[in-house]
Every structure is written in C-alpha cells, then in structure tokens.
Write an enzyme that holds these catalytic residues in place. Structure first.
Site, PDB file in Angstrom:
ATOM      1  N   SER A  45      51.915  68.621 -20.450  1.00  0.00           N
ATOM      2  CA  SER A  45      50.682  67.944 -20.049  1.00  0.00           C
ATOM      3  C   SER A  45      50.950  66.877 -18.992  1.00  0.00           C
ATOM      4  O   SER A  45      50.126  66.668 -18.092  1.00  0.00           O
ATOM      5  CB  SER A  45      50.012  67.319 -21.272  1.00  0.00           C
ATOM      6  OG  SER A  45      48.802  66.691 -20.933  1.00  0.00           O
TER       7      SER A  45
ATOM      8  N   ASP B 282      35.639  64.172 -34.399  1.00  0.00           N
ATOM      9  CA  ASP B 282      36.231  65.470 -34.749  1.00  0.00           C
ATOM     10  C   ASP B 282      35.770  66.540 -33.780  1.00  0.00           C
ATOM     11  O   ASP B 282      34.646  66.490 -33.269  1.00  0.00           O
ATOM     12  CB  ASP B 282      35.829  65.848 -36.175  1.00  0.00           C
ATOM     13  CG  ASP B 282      36.490  67.136 -36.622  1.00  0.00           C
ATOM     14  OD1 ASP B 282      35.819  68.198 -36.606  1.00  0.00           O
ATOM     15  OD2 ASP B 282      37.680  67.101 -36.968  1.00  0.00           O
TER      16      ASP B 282
ATOM     17  N   LYS C 274      40.357  68.970 -22.128  1.00  0.00           N
ATOM     18  CA  LYS C 274      41.606  69.422 -21.510  1.00  0.00           C
ATOM     19  C   LYS C 274      42.409  70.249 -22.508  1.00  0.00           C
ATOM     20  O   LYS C 274      42.825  69.750 -23.556  1.00  0.00           O
ATOM     21  CB  LYS C 274      42.425  68.222 -21.033  1.00  0.00           C
ATOM     22  CG  LYS C 274      43.710  68.591 -20.288  1.00  0.00           C
ATOM     23  CD  LYS C 274      44.317  67.351 -19.642  1.00  0.00           C
ATOM     24  CE  LYS C 274      45.539  67.704 -18.812  1.00  0.00           C
ATOM     25  NZ  LYS C 274      46.755  67.867 -19.620  1.00  0.00           N
TER      26      LYS C 274
ATOM     27  N   HIS D  67      40.723  76.742 -24.732  1.00  0.00           N
ATOM     28  CA  HIS D  67      41.627  77.905 -24.765  1.00  0.00           C
ATOM     29  C   HIS D  67      42.271  78.122 -26.132  1.00  0.00           C
ATOM     30  O   HIS D  67      42.848  79.180 -26.383  1.00  0.00           O
ATOM     31  CB  HIS D  67      42.689  77.794 -23.665  1.00  0.00           C
ATOM     32  CG  HIS D  67      43.802  76.832 -23.946  1.00  0.00           C
ATOM     33  ND1 HIS D  67      44.933  76.776 -23.161  1.00  0.00           N
ATOM     34  CD2 HIS D  67      43.985  75.874 -24.892  1.00  0.00           C
ATOM     35  CE1 HIS D  67      45.756  75.851 -23.621  1.00  0.00           C
ATOM     36  NE2 HIS D  67      45.196  75.293 -24.664  1.00  0.00           N
TER      37      HIS D  67
END
Length: 360
Positions: A177, A250, A265, A269
């Site tokens: 990251s 959450d 970010k 996925h």
C-alpha cells in the site's frame, strides 16, 4: 524525486514487457517456462534474507560471508550460497574480494527504508502463506476460495485468530500500500473537495497525504479498528489531526455522512458481487448530492496479453476471499447496479487506478 507521468510509466512498462518476451522467444520455450517455475524458490531465498535481516547487517558497509554469517546468526557456507544467488539477481552485489554489499534492491529490504519491501518479502515466504497457495488448484476447480475450507473460517477470521501471522500479513499489505500513496496523490486532485471520507482506511496514510497536499480539505477517517490501530496518533504525527475526525465505522454498517468524496481503497475487490454491492449502496446512502465515490483499485487492462499486477493479485483474492480485480467495464456495471455512474478511470504511475463515480 518527482514521479514520472503515468503515460511515461506505461510506455516504459511496455518496453520492459517487450524485452522480457523477446528474451523468452530467444530461449527454448521449456527453458523460459522452467525459469518461471523456479520463481517460487527465489521468493524463499528473499524470505530467508529478510528474516535474517541481511540488509541491516550490510547497512554500514560490505562484509565477507563469514563475518556476515556471524552478524546474522547463520552458517557461513550456506549463507554464502544464498548471497551468491541473490547477488546474481541484483538484490545484493558480490565484490571481487568476495565481500557482499547492498544494491538499490537490497536497500529496499531494510525495514526503515522508504517504501520498504521487507514486509512483503516476509509474507511471500511465510509458511502459512505457502500452505494457503498449496490449495490454490482447489479454488480453480471449485470456483470458491479455498482458504475457508482449509482453515475452517474466513480469511478475516483467520487473521484475527492467528495474531502473529495477522501482523505479518498486515505488514506485507502495508508495504504494498505504501508504494501507492504518492502515485495516487500525483495523479488525482483532491483539492476540489471540502470533506474527504476515507472508509476502512486503517491508520490513514493516504488521507494524511491528501490533507498535507490540500490544506483546504478536511478529512474523516472511518475504520472499525480506530481504537487500537494508532490512527489518531499517526494523524497527529503527520500534523493533520486538527483537520481530521476519526470515527469507528463497520464496513457493512452505517457510513459516516457529510463527505463530498468517499474513498474505498482496496475494499471492493475483497468481496464477491452481492457483498460489494451492499458496501457500495451503503456509501451511496450517505453521500451528499453531487458527491464523488473514489475506488482505489487495480483495474485489469482489457487488451489481450497485457502484463499487469492486477492479474496476479486477482488470483490471490480468488484464493483467500472469493473477491476479484475487475476491468473498467466490470466496474461500470457494478457501479450502475449500486446506483452510481462511472465517470472516469484515472491511471497512476503505479499499478493502482482511481475509479471515479457519481450518483445516478
């Protein structure tokens, strides 16, 4: 050092891919394939060097294998053989006098190096990681992630149940990251937003970078672990705490309201379609009219045979959680189902892109 434009990076990547394919064509096909197959062993060699902290031992200057072995607690001849291999791959440099020195790649194995790769090297060679991947063929056969079947729990539950490995995993993910923050900041202008909400943002490295680059922007860091992940301290260290609210939220619960832009970010996925849609619809319900959704993801190129990091990470997601990397067309469809309109995909100098969407 300023980052090169994304277009230049893509051109360089194209040249590198072309040269690699040319080298493969110049060698007999079985030999080229053999080199790829043996890549797993190179990962283990890097893991050994990272675990032994060889780079740290060489940080004050070159050392012969014997002295290096004494410094890191290894067998001299065996360590020499390891170093010889890694030097031949450019990770270290073997000098004429037999001593070994750091190369630029070797310096990236230092834990405190800018964009250190030590964390990901340790993760890629970790026995648990290898055990996960030994069941990858099961995921291909079944179309379902194999880790839950192997561990008897989801990947997220497993990381919590095994905190020692969970720390290794998170450090590895953090190393990856960290390579994406500067490319995102260079490619996308956040200054047009009054308030940016970074949802499930961890400690907030990206949000801190946004606030430092755009003094007129305020931030909201939302993450379920804010009470224990050091986010408030990190933002204070980055001198942006006075412009950033930290809230517990959450992933599948209520989303903080009041943002002009919402960042997710590497979140979407991780999830199959239905769960991804649930996340996106929750965000949509919290957004102001005219707001923007900003997905930071690796977008799979649709050009056949195009080399891209997303294609490897996609298999990792398949193995662990049943998620996937998507093409721009797949993002457009997913966003449309969630009530958004895809506005554009902004490439960066890294593998990550900014997928920008508005409310339909």
């Amino acid at each position: 050092m300023p980052l090169p434009p994304a277009r230049l990076v893509r051109a360089v990547e194209g040249v590198r891919t072309g040269l690699r394919r040319l080298a493969q064509k110049l060698a007999p096909a079985p030999f080229s394939l053999l080199e790829m197959v043996q890549g797993a062993m190179l990962s283990q060699a890097l893991y050994a060097a990272a675990e032994l902290r060889v780079a740290e031992a060489l940080s004050n200057g070159p050392l012969p294998a014997g002295a290096l072995a004494e410094r890191v607690g290894a067998h001299p001849e065996t360590l020499h053989r390891l170093m010889r291999l890694l030097a031949s791959n450019g990770v270290f440099a073997e000098r004429k006098d037999g001593a070994f020195a750091l190369s630029p790649m070797g310096k990236a194995l230092l834990e405190d190096a800018p964009m250190s790769m030590r964390g990901i090297a340790v993760l890629m060679g970790h026995p648990v990681h290898w055990e996960d991947w030994s069941h990858f063929v099961d995921a291909v056969r079944s179309g379902e992630p194999s880790l839950p079947k192997l561990r008897g729990m989801t990947a997220f539950e497993f990381l919590e149940a095994k905190p020692e490995y969970g720390e290794v995993f998170m450090k590895g993910m953090g190393a990856m990251s960290a390579t994406e923050t500067e490319p995102v900041l260079a490619a996308y202008d956040f200054s047009r937003f009054a308030t940016v909400v970074d949802f499930c943002a961890g400690r907030g490295e990206l949000l801190a970078g946004i606030l430092k680059k755009s003094p007129g922007v305020r931030g909201i860091l939302a993450d379920p672990r804010v009470d224990g992940n050091g986010a408030a301290q990190y933002l204070a260290e980055q001198q942006v705490a006075d412009r950033c609210e930290v809230v517990a939220a959450d992933l599948f619960g209520p989303v903080p309201e009041g943002g002009d832009a919402y960042i997710l970010k590497h979140i979407v996925h991780d999830w199959p379609e239905e769960r991804a849609l649930e996340i996106l619809r929750n965000v949509r319900a919290a957004m102001r009219p005219g707001g923007r959704l900003l997905l930071m993801e690796m977008v799979v190129p649709q050009k056949p045979n195009a080399a891209h990091a997303s294609k490897l990470v996609d298999l990792w997601l398949m193995l662990l959680v049943g998620g996937k990397e998507r093409t721009a067309a797949q993002y457009a469809q997913l966003l449309n189902e969630a009530g958004f309109r895809l506005e554009r995909v902004v490439q960066t100098a890294g593998a990550i892109s900014v997928v920008e969407a508005s409310v339909r």
